[in-house]
Design a protein around this motif. Structure first.
Motif, PDB file in Angstrom:
ATOM      1  N   ALA A 150       0.994  -1.428  -0.076  1.00  0.00           N
ATOM      2  CA  ALA A 150       0.036  -0.094   0.000  1.00  0.00           C
ATOM      3  C   ALA A 150       0.757   1.263  -0.202  1.00  0.00           C
ATOM      4  O   ALA A 150       2.071   1.133   0.516  1.00  0.00           O
ATOM      5  CB  ALA A 150      -0.805   0.045   1.181  1.00  0.00           C
ATOM      6  N   THR A 151       0.361   2.333  -0.733  1.00  0.00           N
ATOM      7  CA  THR A 151       1.313   3.467  -0.684  1.00  0.00           C
ATOM      8  C   THR A 151       0.394   4.921  -0.005  1.00  0.00           C
ATOM      9  O   THR A 151      -0.853   4.824   0.004  1.00  0.00           O
ATOM     10  CB  THR A 151       1.352   3.922  -2.139  1.00  0.00           C
TER      11      THR A 151
ATOM     12  N   PHE B 160       2.136  -7.254   4.447  1.00  0.00           N
ATOM     13  CA  PHE B 160       1.581  -6.113   4.164  1.00  0.00           C
ATOM     14  C   PHE B 160       2.814  -4.768   4.442  1.00  0.00           C
ATOM     15  O   PHE B 160       3.050  -4.556   5.602  1.00  0.00           O
ATOM     16  CB  PHE B 160       0.382  -5.838   5.079  1.00  0.00           C
ATOM     17  N   HIS B 161       3.071  -4.390   3.272  1.00  0.00           N
ATOM     18  CA  HIS B 161       4.104  -3.311   3.353  1.00  0.00           C
ATOM     19  C   HIS B 161       3.478  -2.164   3.106  1.00  0.00           C
ATOM     20  O   HIS B 161       2.630  -1.701   2.189  1.00  0.00           O
ATOM     21  CB  HIS B 161       5.242  -3.681   2.162  1.00  0.00           C
ATOM     22  N   ILE B 162       3.937  -1.060   3.773  1.00  0.00           N
ATOM     23  CA  ILE B 162       3.345   0.279   3.702  1.00  0.00           C
ATOM     24  C   ILE B 162       4.709   1.421   2.908  1.00  0.00           C
ATOM     25  O   ILE B 162       5.504   1.330   3.733  1.00  0.00           O
ATOM     26  CB  ILE B 162       2.737   1.092   4.760  1.00  0.00           C
TER      27      ILE B 162
ATOM     28  N   SER C 273       5.598  -4.130   7.662  1.00  0.00           N
ATOM     29  CA  SER C 273       6.797  -3.044   7.496  1.00  0.00           C
ATOM     30  C   SER C 273       6.228  -1.877   6.963  1.00  0.00           C
ATOM     31  O   SER C 273       5.208  -1.841   6.212  1.00  0.00           O
ATOM     32  CB  SER C 273       7.697  -3.723   6.181  1.00  0.00           C
ATOM     33  N   PHE C 274       7.050  -0.969   7.301  1.00  0.00           N
ATOM     34  CA  PHE C 274       6.920   0.460   6.814  1.00  0.00           C
ATOM     35  C   PHE C 274       7.953   1.222   6.427  1.00  0.00           C
ATOM     36  O   PHE C 274       9.080   1.276   7.187  1.00  0.00           O
ATOM     37  CB  PHE C 274       6.137   1.241   8.161  1.00  0.00           C
ATOM     38  N   ASN C 275       7.953   2.080   5.357  1.00  0.00           N
ATOM     39  CA  ASN C 275       8.940   2.640   5.047  1.00  0.00           C
ATOM     40  C   ASN C 275       8.754   4.245   4.584  1.00  0.00           C
ATOM     41  O   ASN C 275       7.660   4.749   4.274  1.00  0.00           O
ATOM     42  CB  ASN C 275       9.316   2.172   3.675  1.00  0.00           C
TER      43      ASN C 275
END
Lengths: 485, 485
Positions: A243-244, A270-272, A298-300
């Motif tokens: 997701a962005t 689920f990566h953000i 994860s979150f970036n």
């Protein structure tokens, strides 16, 4: 430099580095004198430099003269206050000082032992940032998760994709690679597709689902659910959802809570990707845009975009650091040491693609300390206010339209089609070329639902209201000239 | 810093950066006063720093005080003249100035247009270096090949492995992934294995062939040929061969001409990893070690090890840049521009893993110009002479042995087994721990054919003969103490 090579003599370093400081301060003093977008032609530099490296040393002055005469014309000045293209690349005094110190130590912090401070300061400042963003405690280094500095968001999404891939392969068998499917909207950064290519995900299993005007270019949970039902019915294995928060084209924000629920149901990673907009979320009034991060693996967020930290510095948090380590660790004899063997320490080499790594936490630490949280919040708010101001200017001119609602500091707009040639696409491309060719500003573009759109991204550290006004005047003037033809 | 945030005010930058220059020059002046290997315990920093980032700005002086009091103890001083561990990580005045300038521009040079000088200077200095190394013309940018700066040798081997993988998949079909086989010696850097993991090469298809004392730890062409016959007979597809010039454990040099012939016969991608020893090959008397590079598809050398260029800077040359680009390119709308569309320019984003990239060619250019080729050759020769000196000292003491023939500036040695406990492994480990715990020097180890071996790598810019002598005296004294027990 004299002929006897003293490559790290402290006094020569002092003398030459002071000279470089003045050169750089003078550059910043005169930065508005340069064309923002370089106006050189391809191949311009080849004829200005010799065919081969010199046999004998040259003086620092001669090199600096060449920087001025030969390099400057080929630089696109990302630090110019009239730079509005892509997304910003923030430099700051604190970030610059951090870069200096990191280059001075020049340690290669692959394992804790190679400079304990490099690893530990990184853990600490990533915890600081996680708290500032109100990330769930699972992302803190005290539990099973933790933060790490990657070079770029491309590397961040790659390493978590690999961790997710390998977790799925352990579960479903190593021959299931061709059944693994990735999900995201078609507004997701191209880095995801590149990560899939690298990781050997079958190209036809990379689902970039159409997002359109009806959701303001965010991924629709319904579209996703439908695709998932279809894929699982065909025996495919969904394993990764990206997701962005703040897409590259138009700062679209995917609906995290709904997507998180779906990811959970299908046991997907689920990566953000909040590479751009994450910075805004340090302000309480913008924190809502990452509500739902609780369900993320994860979150970036890129500090090098809009957080006054010089490139490169992309911060990644994961809830399960062992998933990363299982995919990325190597343990050759020549790197073994007691601290690592006894598992008392973090060895960041196992959290990233390269082995070597710079002491990047220094610049983060200096930005946070030399500016402080309140100033950083003011900094973000000021850019958003300037973007609102630009948006208002566009709205006042009936020849233009705002294309998508502005959320952060990017304004997506266009000149309305004149004589209906191609819906105005050529017209807007001509407008972009005209303002960029002037050297007075630099903007970039995107295409949404077939429309060519101009992107005006506020975020350079030196930008003030007068730069916004000047840019708008130039846009209006060039538009008038184009429409007159 | 005052309370009004001026993150890039030219005069404040000047003032604070001058202060930082003095801080750094003083560090280099006193660098010998610090323990080379940090002596802190895991977790030391956590209690020295606050729980969260400060709300309000702090002064530069308070941060510098903390660097001195809290960070310095946790730094392992790679620039110390008594640093002999792993391989060196060279800093230099020229490299440092290049880092400063690159951080000041802070451009993100993913495409040519984002700073033409960043791309073009990189092409030019990589051509300069290719000529200096006498690489075949196919590696120059004027033909179908060219050079590019990667962050590390890990990234270099990864991108060429991906290019080779995708070339093979195009040829043999995308379902042939699990048949693809990689070849190298078991002395090859662990980065190759990591690249295989990332690229989805089946772990059992990564052939790390045993190299032993009989070939001085180089890969035997006979062993390789035998393995290849066996694998092709089983229907597997050899696609990648990695040779090393200067292995990490003991500077072994694989026989390039023979390996190149084999690679050609089997149509494998032939990569040469000269990360460490490539630097020596700028001296005519060492150029022989890369004879055979003519048959390579790619060649890698790290300027950040032994070439006075601050980390990171790993130079990679390929003969077929399109193979790289086919694997690594993405072309999202928001990055499109005329120069790229008309294919008149190089866009280095398509030659690497990340999208963004720093202006790293500046530091290479400054190193080459401020030092000149002759001085760089002298610099390399001096380190090799110092390593010879150390080797001679070891040879004079009958309690020690040299384990593998020294080729460049690494000496592999050990204390001979005393009472035959475990062939002397524990003894040598104790010797390593003792000298490293003294803080007066830092060496690392490896294991060859089951023997624990001490590695003494000369290559720090400040190292002189007295540092070699002092290190040797310390080794002798600690050996005496150990043997007396």
């Amino acid at each position: 430099m004299d002929n006897e090579l003293k490559p790290m003599d402290a006094e020569q370093l002092r003398e030459h580095a002071h000279k470089m400081v003045d050169f750089i301060a003078d550059y910043y003093k005169t930065i508005e004198d340069f064309p923002v977008l370089s106006q050189v032609q391809p191949g311009y530099l080849r004829n200005l430099l010799p065919e081969s490296a010199p046999l004998n040393p040259e003086s620092l002055q001669s090199v600096l003269d060449d920087v001025q005469k030969k390099i400057f014309p080929g630089v696109t000045h990302w630090q110019s206050p009239s730079y509005f293209a892509y997304y910003p690349s923030n430099s700051s005094i604190a970030g610059f000082l951090g870069e200096m110190l990191s280059a001075a130590f020049n340690v290669i912090g692959f394992s804790w032992i190679t400079s304990p401070a490099a690893t530990e300061l990184e853990m600490i400042v990533l915890d600081w940032l996680a708290k500032l963003l109100q990330l769930p405690d699972d992302f803190l280094s005290s539990g099973k998760g933790g933060g790490v500095i990657q070079g770029t968001a491309s590397e961040a999404v790659l390493v978590v994709l690999l961790a997710a891939r390998d977790r799925a392969l352990r579960r479903f068998g190593k021959d299931s690679l061709k059944k693994l499917v990735v999900y995201a909207s078609d507004q997701t950064h191209s880095a995801l597709q590149k990560a899939c290519q690298i990781g050997g995900i079958h190209p036809e299993n990379c689902r970039l689902l159409k997002a359109d005007f009806s959701t303001n270019y965010a991924l629709s949970p319904d579209v996703l659910s439908e695709e998932l039902s279809h894929d699982t019915a065909s025996g495919l294995i969904p394993f990764f959802l990206c997701a962005t928060v703040g897409t590259t084209s138009s700062t679209a924000v995917d609906p995290l809570p709904e997507l998180g629920n779906i990811a959970k149901r299908y046991e997907m990673w689920f990566h953000i990707d909040a590479a751009y907009a994450g910075s805004a979320c340090i302000c309480p009034e913008y924190r809502q845009y990452i509500n739902g991060v609780e369900e993320a693996n994860s979150f970036n967020m890129n500090l090098h975009k809009w957080f006054l930290t010089n490139f490169d510095c992309s911060t990644l948090w994961v809830k399960d650091r062992h998933a990363l380590i299982q995919s990325l660790s190597t343990n050759p004899e020549f790197l073994k040491n007691k601290a690592s063997q006894t598992e008392m320490v973090v060895d960041y080499k196992d959290w990233q693609i390269p082995l070597g790594r710079r002491f990047r936490s220094l610049k983060v630490w200096m930005v946070l300390r030399l500016y402080g949280i309140e100033n950083l919040q003011k900094y973000i708010r000021n850019h958003i206010k300037l973007a609102e101001h630009f948006e208002a200017l566009v709205c006042e001119d009936p020849r233009f339209e705002i294309v998508t609602p502005r959320i952060f500091a990017l304004v997506c707009f266009r000149l309305l089609p004149h004589k209906n040639e191609d819906g105005g696409n050529k017209l807007n491309q001509s407008l972009l070329d005209a303002v960029n060719a002037s050297g007075n500003m630099f903007i970039s573009h995107t295409v949404l639902s077939g429309k060519y759109i101009l992107r005006f991204a506020v975020g350079a550290p030196l930008t003030e209201e007068n730069h916004i006004n000047a840019a708008w005047k130039l846009l209006q003037a060039e538009a008038s000239a184009l429409l007159a033809n």
